[in-house]
Design an enzyme around this catalytic site. Structure first.
Site, short mmCIF file in Angstrom:
data_model
loop_
_atom_site.label_atom_id
_atom_site.label_comp_id
_atom_site.label_asym_id
_atom_site.label_seq_id
_atom_site.Cartn_x
_atom_site.Cartn_y
_atom_site.Cartn_z
N GLU A 48 0.89 -1.17 0.00
CA GLU A 48 0.00 0.00 0.00
C GLU A 48 0.91 1.20 0.00
OE1 GLU A 48 -3.26 -0.10 -0.03
OE2 GLU A 48 -3.52 -2.23 0.30
N CYS B 155 -2.79 8.93 3.53
CA CYS B 155 -2.54 8.35 2.20
C CYS B 155 -3.69 8.63 1.25
CB CYS B 155 -2.32 6.85 2.33
SG CYS B 155 -3.67 6.02 3.17
P1 NAP Z 1 8.44 4.88 4.48
O1 NAP Z 1 9.59 5.76 4.78
O2 NAP Z 1 8.42 4.19 3.18
O3 NAP Z 1 8.40 3.81 5.68
C1 NAP Z 1 7.35 2.90 5.80
C2 NAP Z 1 7.76 1.77 6.72
O4 NAP Z 1 8.81 1.03 6.11
C3 NAP Z 1 8.30 2.24 8.07
O5 NAP Z 1 7.88 1.35 9.06
C4 NAP Z 1 9.81 2.15 7.86
O6 NAP Z 1 10.50 1.98 9.07
C5 NAP Z 1 9.87 0.90 7.03
N1 NAP Z 1 11.12 0.74 6.29
C6 NAP Z 1 11.80 1.68 5.61
N2 NAP Z 1 12.89 1.11 5.03
C7 NAP Z 1 12.87 -0.21 5.35
C8 NAP Z 1 13.72 -1.32 5.08
N3 NAP Z 1 14.80 -1.18 4.33
N4 NAP Z 1 13.41 -2.53 5.59
C9 NAP Z 1 12.29 -2.69 6.35
N5 NAP Z 1 11.44 -1.67 6.65
C10 NAP Z 1 11.72 -0.45 6.16
O7 NAP Z 1 7.06 5.67 4.60
P2 NAP Z 1 6.57 6.62 5.76
O8 NAP Z 1 7.34 7.90 5.66
O9 NAP Z 1 6.53 5.91 7.07
O10 NAP Z 1 5.05 6.86 5.35
C11 NAP Z 1 4.65 7.83 4.41
C12 NAP Z 1 4.26 7.18 3.11
O11 NAP Z 1 3.33 6.14 3.35
C13 NAP Z 1 3.55 8.15 2.19
O12 NAP Z 1 4.14 8.05 0.93
C14 NAP Z 1 2.11 7.65 2.15
O13 NAP Z 1 1.45 7.88 0.94
C15 NAP Z 1 2.27 6.21 2.41
N6 NAP Z 1 1.07 5.64 3.02
C16 NAP Z 1 0.29 4.82 2.27
C17 NAP Z 1 -0.86 4.26 2.83
C18 NAP Z 1 -1.74 3.33 2.03
O14 NAP Z 1 -2.61 2.72 2.61
N7 NAP Z 1 -1.55 3.20 0.74
C19 NAP Z 1 -1.21 4.53 4.15
C20 NAP Z 1 -0.38 5.36 4.88
C21 NAP Z 1 0.76 5.91 4.31
P3 NAP Z 1 11.28 3.19 9.77
O15 NAP Z 1 10.26 4.21 10.10
O16 NAP Z 1 11.91 2.54 10.94
O17 NAP Z 1 12.27 3.68 8.75
#
Ligand code: NAP
Length: 512
Positions: A256, A295
């Site tokens: 997602e 999101c």
């Molecule tokens: P993100 O930076 O991509 O991180 C998402 C998750 O992935 C976090 O728990 C992060 O952990 C983890 N992560 C990052 N790198 C990783 C790796 N190499 N291995 C394992 N886990 C890893 O996104 P975010 O900043 O938290 O969230 C914002 C984004 O989420 C926006 O783009 C938004 O559109 C999207 N979003 C989408 C939805 C949907 O339902 N489609 C819902 C909510 C948000 P850490 O925080 O520890 O780095």
């Protein structure tokens, strides 16, 4: 400083090396730390498979539903305390924090309710059985059974409570144990919800583990019965999806991700109509609720070219009423962005969008000396075709008005430039216009929300994800699907086509 621990193999574990720090985004004060250093991730996976999985599979759907109902109640009892954490660590207003926390308890309760209809069984019949032999004796029935693996759930920072519990609800009801990992910047709320979950003793041991911090080599231990559901940015989603172990072992993956959600105003909607009022109110809510860190928030507002000035004036007036500031002060309706990284990203994103449009209100400048505050920012595109408007998800209180010629098919063609979205909304009293728009836009969307005067009074906003409807979207939105009542269990179960003597197949596994 609060130390946030992980719950693994039946015990709390607080790593001390390589700690990450969490901040209060209003004051920039360091408030908590976490680290997963020292955790044996392979052992966590085995523990879930060997202890949690069998315990859940020994129960029926109805019994697992009762767990979800009890968990919903246990979390709800701590609502006030959880709201405070959302305010402190997430920069949420009270309303924003409630949206996240009640979203979690509401989704658990909804899945507890569906469970009753699935009954005292340990499998699901999938469709009706059918004759496949020369006579009725040779028969087939599709069934769904829980997979014997673990579900790893990696969540985004913006919904620490709802994001974790909506995934957990589907997985636990399906009979599959979970390992939950929240986004680190706002993990305090997820950690407290995890503590409540463990202390309640409701879920069988091994069915719930929680990692606060990095996931190390966790994903490399997953195999063909396991799955990984990710919510976050498209960039991280693509990185994780392509991870060698997941590809090699055919681990089920659901992503997602980002979405350039659009709101489309049709030419027939006049300014005095109820539909126009709902349009303005929804756009303002989407831009400012959770400081635009949703999101499903509207990033592009399609408006017929001859109405752009009118809509711009009305939205600027509405946005001016949103008081921004310390979310502890109830007068403020929008708080800060949740982290320094978000603050820097959003300000840079506003600058990129401003280069292809006029800033009608707001802008990239910080609002205060301390804290990660920016103003709601509305941009009017000079060139609606500019690629950046359709590809750059600025994850904050920011949206761009894009002019179009009023034709439903042209509107859909512009919306499709987003490459696939979670939801789009369309406002019209002209059913033919709406029908054309829906057919042209639907292949690019997981959900389409329409509004006309007939429903204006009773609509729920398009940004609200409901447990009974699917959430997810094709292409850029990740290509995944979650929730949708019983549809949400499909990811965690195996569909098996069972063939044999009708007397056996139908009696043991037929649809009831
Ligand atoms: P993100 O930076 O991509 O991180 C998402 C998750 O992935 C976090 O728990 C992060 O952990 C983890 N992560 C990052 N790198 C990783 C790796 N190499 N291995 C394992 N886990 C890893 O996104 P975010 O900043 O938290 O969230 C914002 C984004 O989420 C926006 O783009 C938004 O559109 C999207 N979003 C989408 C939805 C949907 O339902 N489609 C819902 C909510 C948000 P850490 O925080 O520890 O780095």
């Amino acid at each position: 400083m609060q130390r946030l621990s992980s719950y693994v193999q039946g015990a709390w574990h607080a790593g001390t090396e390589n700690s990450e720090t969490l901040y209060d985004p209003t004051t920039e004060e360091a408030i908590a730390e976490c680290s997963t250093a020292g955790i044996d991730f392979g052992a966590c996976v085995r523990y879930a498979r060997e202890v949690g999985g069998p315990a859940l599979r020994a129960m029926t759907f109805a019994e697992r539903g009762k767990l979800l109902k009890a968990l919903s109640g246990a979390i709800h009892e701590h609502r006030e305390e959880l709201i405070e954490i959302g305010v402190t660590n997430g920069g949420n207003t009270r309303g924003d924090a409630k949206f996240d926390i009640d979203g979690a308890t509401g989704t658990l309760a909804a899945y507890a309710h569906y469970a009753k209809s699935l009954g005292d069984r340990k499998f699901l019949s999938d469709g009706d059985g059918e004759q496949i032999g020369r006579t009725a004796r040779f028969h087939a029935q599709h069934v769904r059974v829980p997979r014997h693996g673990v579900a790893v759930h990696i969540n985004a920072f913006n919904f620490p409570s709802w994001g974790m519990m909506e995934k957990l609800a589907c997985s636990i009801l399906a009979g599959v144990p979970v390992i939950e990992k929240p986004g680190t910047p706002t993990a305090w709320l997820a950690w407290r919800v995890a503590q409540i979950t463990v202390e309640s003793g409701i879920l069988p041991e091994g069915s719930f583990q929680f990692l606060c911090g990095k996931t190390g080599d966790l994903l490399d231990h997953l195999g063909g019965q396991d799955c990984m559901a990710f919510t976050g940015s498209a960039r991280t989603g693509a990185l994780l999806k392509g991870r060698e172990a997941l590809v090699k072992n055919n681990v089920r993956v659901n992503v997602e991700a980002d979405s350039l959600n659009a709101a489309v105003l049709a030419p027939d909607v006049d300014a005095s109509s109820d539909t126009y009022g709902v349009f303005l109110s929804n756009v303002v809510t989407d831009m400012t609720q959770k400081t635009g860190q949703k999101c499903t928030a509207v990033r592009r507002i399609l408006v017929p070219s001859d109405r752009v000035d009118e809509v711009r004036t009305d939205l600027v007036a509405e946005l001016a009423r949103i008081q921004v500031g310390d979310p502890r002060d109830k007068a403020n309706r929008m708080g800060p962005l949740s982290s320094k990284a978000q603050f820097d990203d959003v300000r840079a994103g506003i600058e990129r969008l401003a280069a292809v449009g006029d800033v009608a209100c707001g802008g990239p400048q910080p609002l205060t000396d301390k804290g990660y505050f920016v103003a709601p920012t509305l941009i009017v595109a000079k060139d609606g075709e500019a690629e950046i408007i359709h590809s750059d998800e600025v994850f904050g209180p920011v949206s761009t008005i894009v002019p179009y010629d009023g034709d439903a098919a042209s509107a859909a063609a512009i919306v499709r430039k987003g490459g696939g979205g979670l939801v789009c909304s369309a406002y019209s009293n002209d059913s033919d216009w709406l029908e054309t728009y829906v057919l042209e836009a639907a292949p690019w969307h997981g959900r389409i929300w329409t509004c006309s005067d007939r429903v204006a009074e009773q609509t729920l906003p398009p940004g609200m994800v409901l447990p009974n409807l699917v959430h997810g979207g094709p292409g850029r939105a990740g290509g995944g699907e979650e929730l949708g009542a019983a549809r949400g269990l499909e990811f965690y179960t195996q569909r098996t086509a069972l063939q044999g003597f009708k007397g056996f197949v139908e009696k043991a596994f037929g649809a009831k």
